[in-house]
Motif scaffolding. Structure first.
Motif, PDB file in Angstrom:
ATOM      1  N   ALA A 283       0.776  -1.090   0.311  1.00  0.00           N
ATOM      2  CA  ALA A 283       0.230   0.053   0.046  1.00  0.00           C
ATOM      3  C   ALA A 283       0.814   1.001  -0.187  1.00  0.00           C
ATOM      4  CB  ALA A 283      -0.663   0.016   1.003  1.00  0.00           C
ATOM      5  N   VAL A 284       1.623   0.807   0.549  1.00  0.00           N
ATOM      6  CA  VAL A 284       3.368   2.420   1.108  1.00  0.00           C
ATOM      7  C   VAL A 284       3.600   2.614  -0.505  1.00  0.00           C
ATOM      8  CG1 VAL A 284       4.769   3.207   1.494  1.00  0.00           C
ATOM      9  CG2 VAL A 284       3.302   2.304   3.266  1.00  0.00           C
ATOM     10  N   ASN A 285       3.916   1.420  -1.190  1.00  0.00           N
ATOM     11  CA  ASN A 285       3.950   1.606  -2.494  1.00  0.00           C
ATOM     12  C   ASN A 285       3.130   2.175  -2.949  1.00  0.00           C
ATOM     13  OD1 ASN A 285       7.014   0.653  -1.235  1.00  0.00           O
ATOM     14  ND2 ASN A 285       6.240  -1.055  -2.369  1.00  0.00           N
ATOM     15  N   LEU A 286       2.564   1.820  -3.399  1.00  0.00           N
ATOM     16  CA  LEU A 286       1.296   2.446  -4.399  1.00  0.00           C
ATOM     17  C   LEU A 286       0.685   3.557  -4.192  1.00  0.00           C
ATOM     18  CD1 LEU A 286      -1.248  -1.352  -4.271  1.00  0.00           C
ATOM     19  CD2 LEU A 286      -0.507  -0.635  -6.439  1.00  0.00           C
ATOM     20  N   SER A 287       1.278   4.272  -2.408  1.00  0.00           N
ATOM     21  CA  SER A 287       0.577   5.413  -2.760  1.00  0.00           C
ATOM     22  C   SER A 287       1.928   6.791  -2.955  1.00  0.00           C
ATOM     23  CB  SER A 287       0.107   5.829  -1.104  1.00  0.00           C
ATOM     24  OG  SER A 287      -0.704   6.922  -1.073  1.00  0.00           O
ATOM     25  N   LYS A 288       3.049   5.662  -3.115  1.00  0.00           N
ATOM     26  CA  LYS A 288       3.968   6.684  -3.485  1.00  0.00           C
ATOM     27  C   LYS A 288       3.905   7.035  -4.890  1.00  0.00           C
ATOM     28  CE  LYS A 288       8.542   7.797  -5.145  1.00  0.00           C
ATOM     29  NZ  LYS A 288       9.156   7.664  -6.258  1.00  0.00           N
ATOM     30  N   CYS A 290       1.316   6.812  -6.293  1.00  0.00           N
ATOM     31  CA  CYS A 290      -0.172   7.619  -6.929  1.00  0.00           C
ATOM     32  C   CYS A 290       0.921   9.222  -6.784  1.00  0.00           C
ATOM     33  CB  CYS A 290      -1.127   7.414  -6.183  1.00  0.00           C
ATOM     34  SG  CYS A 290      -2.061   5.409  -6.820  1.00  0.00           S
ATOM     35  N   ASN A 291       1.273   8.929  -5.770  1.00  0.00           N
ATOM     36  CA  ASN A 291       2.072  10.240  -5.080  1.00  0.00           C
ATOM     37  C   ASN A 291       2.868  11.408  -6.883  1.00  0.00           C
ATOM     38  OD1 ASN A 291       0.570  10.546  -3.303  1.00  0.00           O
ATOM     39  ND2 ASN A 291       2.714   9.738  -2.381  1.00  0.00           N
ATOM     40  N   ASP A 292       3.214  10.237  -7.507  1.00  0.00           N
ATOM     41  CA  ASP A 292       3.765  10.563  -8.682  1.00  0.00           C
ATOM     42  C   ASP A 292       3.492  10.929  -9.703  1.00  0.00           C
ATOM     43  OD1 ASP A 292       6.572   9.734  -6.751  1.00  0.00           O
ATOM     44  OD2 ASP A 292       6.917   8.569  -8.143  1.00  0.00           O
ATOM     45  N   LEU A 293       2.356  10.011 -10.257  1.00  0.00           N
ATOM     46  CA  LEU A 293       1.043  10.194 -11.107  1.00  0.00           C
ATOM     47  C   LEU A 293       0.398  11.365 -10.958  1.00  0.00           C
ATOM     48  CD1 LEU A 293      -0.219   6.934 -11.724  1.00  0.00           C
ATOM     49  CD2 LEU A 293       1.991   7.792 -12.270  1.00  0.00           C
ATOM     50  N   ARG A 294       0.126  11.747 -10.071  1.00  0.00           N
ATOM     51  CA  ARG A 294      -0.165  12.596  -9.545  1.00  0.00           C
ATOM     52  C   ARG A 294       0.475  14.553  -9.606  1.00  0.00           C
ATOM     53  NH1 ARG A 294      -2.730  10.916  -4.745  1.00  0.00           N
ATOM     54  NH2 ARG A 294      -1.479  11.808  -3.552  1.00  0.00           N
ATOM     55  N   VAL A 330      -7.804   8.014  -4.803  1.00  0.00           N
ATOM     56  CA  VAL A 330      -9.053   7.128  -3.951  1.00  0.00           C
ATOM     57  C   VAL A 330      -8.022   5.683  -3.457  1.00  0.00           C
ATOM     58  CG1 VAL A 330      -9.724   5.400  -5.899  1.00  0.00           C
ATOM     59  CG2 VAL A 330     -10.669   5.322  -3.755  1.00  0.00           C
ATOM     60  N   VAL A 331      -6.498   5.464  -4.317  1.00  0.00           N
ATOM     61  CA  VAL A 331      -5.648   4.400  -4.219  1.00  0.00           C
ATOM     62  C   VAL A 331      -4.275   4.475  -2.700  1.00  0.00           C
ATOM     63  CG1 VAL A 331      -4.038   3.172  -4.866  1.00  0.00           C
ATOM     64  CG2 VAL A 331      -5.359   3.662  -5.909  1.00  0.00           C
ATOM     65  N   SER A 332      -4.511   6.356  -2.911  1.00  0.00           N
ATOM     66  CA  SER A 332      -3.794   6.557  -1.592  1.00  0.00           C
ATOM     67  C   SER A 332      -4.854   6.513  -0.843  1.00  0.00           C
ATOM     68  CB  SER A 332      -3.800   7.939  -1.516  1.00  0.00           C
ATOM     69  OG  SER A 332      -2.784   7.799  -3.383  1.00  0.00           O
ATOM     70  N   GLN A 333      -6.300   6.695  -0.697  1.00  0.00           N
ATOM     71  CA  GLN A 333      -6.756   6.705   0.788  1.00  0.00           C
ATOM     72  C   GLN A 333      -7.063   5.724   0.823  1.00  0.00           C
ATOM     73  OE1 GLN A 333     -10.682   9.208   0.567  1.00  0.00           O
ATOM     74  NE2 GLN A 333      -9.595   9.303  -1.282  1.00  0.00           N
ATOM     75  N   VAL A 334      -6.791   4.497   0.571  1.00  0.00           N
ATOM     76  CA  VAL A 334      -6.458   2.818   0.548  1.00  0.00           C
ATOM     77  C   VAL A 334      -6.010   2.663   1.412  1.00  0.00           C
ATOM     78  CG1 VAL A 334      -6.836   0.624  -0.601  1.00  0.00           C
ATOM     79  CG2 VAL A 334      -8.165   2.000  -1.409  1.00  0.00           C
ATOM     80  N   ALA A 335      -4.505   3.469   0.821  1.00  0.00           N
ATOM     81  CA  ALA A 335      -3.430   2.980   1.731  1.00  0.00           C
ATOM     82  C   ALA A 335      -3.225   3.625   3.118  1.00  0.00           C
ATOM     83  CB  ALA A 335      -2.497   3.468   0.982  1.00  0.00           C
ATOM     84  N   PHE A 336      -4.376   4.656   3.031  1.00  0.00           N
ATOM     85  CA  PHE A 336      -4.313   5.759   4.161  1.00  0.00           C
ATOM     86  C   PHE A 336      -4.472   3.998   5.494  1.00  0.00           C
ATOM     87  CE2 PHE A 336      -4.147   9.313   2.791  1.00  0.00           C
ATOM     88  CZ  PHE A 336      -2.955   9.095   2.209  1.00  0.00           C
ATOM     89  N   ASN A 337      -5.726   3.404   4.861  1.00  0.00           N
ATOM     90  CA  ASN A 337      -6.712   2.802   6.015  1.00  0.00           C
ATOM     91  C   ASN A 337      -5.469   1.896   5.812  1.00  0.00           C
ATOM     92  OD1 ASN A 337      -9.186   2.495   7.135  1.00  0.00           O
ATOM     93  ND2 ASN A 337      -9.291   0.667   5.598  1.00  0.00           N
ATOM     94  N   ILE A 338      -5.634   0.844   5.440  1.00  0.00           N
ATOM     95  CA  ILE A 338      -4.161  -0.131   5.346  1.00  0.00           C
ATOM     96  C   ILE A 338      -3.118  -0.161   6.697  1.00  0.00           C
ATOM     97  CG2 ILE A 338      -3.066  -2.130   3.868  1.00  0.00           C
ATOM     98  CD1 ILE A 338      -4.796  -1.451   1.303  1.00  0.00           C
ATOM     99  N   ILE A 339      -2.492   1.459   6.182  1.00  0.00           N
ATOM    100  CA  ILE A 339      -1.480   1.388   7.052  1.00  0.00           C
ATOM    101  C   ILE A 339      -2.131   1.343   8.997  1.00  0.00           C
ATOM    102  CG2 ILE A 339       0.087   3.476   8.074  1.00  0.00           C
ATOM    103  CD1 ILE A 339      -0.048   3.867   5.174  1.00  0.00           C
ATOM    104  N   GLY A 340      -3.387   2.106   8.754  1.00  0.00           N
ATOM    105  CA  GLY A 340      -4.322   1.927   9.761  1.00  0.00           C
ATOM    106  C   GLY A 340      -4.605   0.802  10.513  1.00  0.00           C
TER     107      GLY A 340
END
Length: 461
Positions: A283-288, A290-294, A330-340
């Motif tokens: 999830a961390v890698n996916l969010s990173k 997605c940060n790059d894509l944005r 939305v992928v980053s939000q999923v990542a935040f939830n998974i981290i929690g």
């Protein structure tokens, strides 16, 4: 509503007459109005598969009559086909280490099996929840084993979606391999690279996530079935202990085996922590990513604008024409939830005491959610974002041409200090680096063409 009376060690309770669940399930429903969410359907199926395996193994051991075993197996098969799911009424998060979930299954299976043998609901005339359905078992081996089986089932679609994402990223890396762009460190211009290299790096980290999850899932194949309450195998025949895990493997087609230490496997949840940790890392890698894509798609006029994400919906209720990067968001939000979720799972695993961890229900609640939401996030990222990304090739080249990052390639030839002076002057005057080094006599045009060719800077020479 017609009711029947059922008794347990607490007392007598009215149960709906037509219910397949019994008194213990109903008490749990009253005691744990926590999430308003039932047990996960795959978790229910996993418990039921274990009950079927136990009945067959007890029959083969001579501990359970063939008639009762057949009735239990028929009831289990009906549930596995999707019937009676509405009879599983306990909340996903519950006290008691999952006893309520186990007893809910025992009561539903027993009542249906008893009905098949001519009995009536609640009478347990032929099949009893504890004596027959739960024979040679405890909540303490059924629930963690069902959790492991459920994790393995839920990981299958996740692996499939991660492989699809990997292939999509690899395809983009080939498609964009000829496009020069500026690499950046700390959001500042660094040195040239190819856009395809960026996407290949994304593919590499996803490949590593897949391998990490494959290694983590191996910890799910060792079960404590037969250990019963704490690992001593009390109330279990020798034949059952030897054959229960092979029977589960036979029914599921998965390589289950008995844990080397049943005490350890009953009290420790580190295997689930390992899976959760791998999910969190992914999830961390996916969010990173997605940060790059944005960032790379930011603009489209005042940002990086090196790539364009496929437009999926209006981005504003007030600003006409605005398109937001909703899929990476939305992928980053999923990542935040998974981290929690991972934090909850970690704390629950740590909180076990002595021979049992009572907090498996919240571990499974969060772990199942992490797997499923990650699966969905990866699917939408692939289908609604990655596959449709286009490169703004001309703009990428313009940024490379305007950058002074290529001055780094001068250092081996003219030295760091002169190269730094050239870079500063280029930034101040707007004169390209190539023109300055030629004007100052530091390089001849042919040397400048070789040293300052951005393509040669993107790979080892």
């Amino acid at each position: 509503m017609k009711t029947r009376l059922e008794a347990d060690s607490i007392g007598i309770l009215e149960v709906p007459a037509d219910a397949y669940y019994g008194v213990q399930s109903l008490r749990a429903k009253h005691n744990f109005p926590i999430t308003s969410r039932p047990l996960h359907p795959e978790f229910i199926k996993s418990i039921v598969i274990l009950k079927k395996a136990a009945a067959l193994t007890n029959e083969n051991a001579g501990e359970l009559s063939s008639e009762v075993s057949e009735a239990i197996c028929t009831a289990c098969d009906e549930i596995l086909e999707g019937k009676l799911f509405d009879q599983f009424i306990v909340d996903a998060i519950q006290g008691g280490a999952g006893t309520s979930a186990n007893m809910n299954a025992n009561e539903v299976i027993a009542n249906r099996a008893d009905e098949l043998l001519g009995g009536t609901k609640g009478s347990y005339q032929h099949v009893h929840p504890n004596d027959h359905v739960n024979m040679a078992q405890s909540t303490n081996d059924i629930i963690p084993s069902a959790g492991k089986l459920t994790v393995l089932k839920l990981l299958v679609p996740l692996f499939r979606e991660l492989e699809r994402l990997l292939n999509a990223l690899l395809e983009k890396s080939k498609q964009f391999d000829h496009i020069l762009k500026m690499g950046r460190t700390q959001l500042q211009d660094a040195v040239p690279m190819r856009l395809g290299q960026s996407f290949h790096a994304y593919a590499s980290v996803i490949q590593r996530d897949i391998h990490r999850l494959e290694n983590a899932q191996k910890e799910m194949y060792r079960l404590n079935m037969g250990g019963t309450a704490i690992g001593t195998a009390i109330n279990v025949s020798h034949s059952y202990l030897q054959h229960i895990c092979p029977k589960i493997a036979e029914l599921t087609g998965l390589p289950f085996a008995s844990a080397d230490d049943l005490f350890d496997a009953t009290q420790n949840l580190d295997g689930f922590v390992t899976v959760s940790s791998s999910l969190k890392t992914c999830a961390v890698n996916l969010s990173k990513l997605c940060n790059d894509l944005r960032l790379l798609s930011s603009g489209p006029r005042t940002g990086f604008a090196e790539i364009t994400l496929p437009p999926k919906q209006n981005g504003s209720s007030i600003m006409p024409g605005k398109i937001n990067p909703v899929i990476p968001e939305v992928v980053s939000q999923v990542a935040f939830n998974i981290i929690g979720n991972d934090c909850t799972i970690t704390m629950a695993a740590e909180a076990g005491q002595l021979e049992l961890n009572a907090f498996e229900p919240v571990v499974f609640y969060n772990l199942f959610e992490s797997i499923e939401t990650l699966t969905s996030a990866v699917q939408t990222l692939t289908d609604n974002c990655i596959l449709g990304i286009t490169a703004n090739e001309k703009h990428c080249e313009e940024l490379v041409d305007a950058s002074v990052g290529i001055s780094t390639a001068l250092c081996p030839t003219i030295g760091y200090k002169p190269s730094a002076e050239i870079a500063k002057e280029s930034l101040k005057t707007g004169i390209p680096v190539r023109k300055l080094v030629i004007e100052k006599g530091l390089l001849c045009p042919s040397e400048a063409d070789v040293l300052l060719n951005p393509f040669t800077m993107t790979e080892p020479q």
